[in-house]
Design a protein around this motif. Structure first.
Motif, PDB file in Angstrom:
ATOM      1  N   THR A 121       0.829  -1.201   0.000  1.00  0.00           N
ATOM      2  CA  THR A 121       0.000   0.000   0.000  1.00  0.00           C
ATOM      3  C   THR A 121       0.862   1.248   0.000  1.00  0.00           C
ATOM      4  O   THR A 121       0.587   2.204  -0.730  1.00  0.00           O
ATOM      5  N   GLN A 123       2.194   1.842  -3.421  1.00  0.00           N
ATOM      6  CA  GLN A 123       1.153   2.397  -4.285  1.00  0.00           C
ATOM      7  C   GLN A 123       0.953   3.878  -4.009  1.00  0.00           C
ATOM      8  O   GLN A 123       0.801   4.682  -4.939  1.00  0.00           O
ATOM      9  N   GLN A 140       3.687   5.939  -5.523  1.00  0.00           N
ATOM     10  CA  GLN A 140       3.460   6.061  -6.971  1.00  0.00           C
ATOM     11  C   GLN A 140       2.369   7.070  -7.263  1.00  0.00           C
ATOM     12  O   GLN A 140       2.501   7.897  -8.171  1.00  0.00           O
TER      13      GLN A 140
END
Length: 59
Positions: free
Chosen positions: A15, A18, A21
């Motif tokens: 997580t 992510q 990103q």
């Protein structure tokens, strides 16, 4: 302080990756708004991770 299980650690790391990103894809204006609200990039990322972990789609 309790330790994470391997599954919890994998979820947390995935997580966080992510969210990093997503952060890099945010517009400068959105990054600025998050920094203004949360003070630091680390706090803003923590808020994004928390939101992600607590969202109904992940439960």
């Amino acid at each position: 302080m309790s330790e994470f299980t391997p599954e919890q650690a994998d979820t947390l790391i995935g997580t966080a990756e992510q969210m990093i990103q997503i952060w890099s894809r945010l517009s400068p204006e959105k990054q600025s708004a998050l920094l203004s609200r949360f003070g630091t990039r680390e706090n803003a990322l923590a808020a994004l991770v928390t939101t992600r972990l607590l969202s109904p789609a992940n439960n």
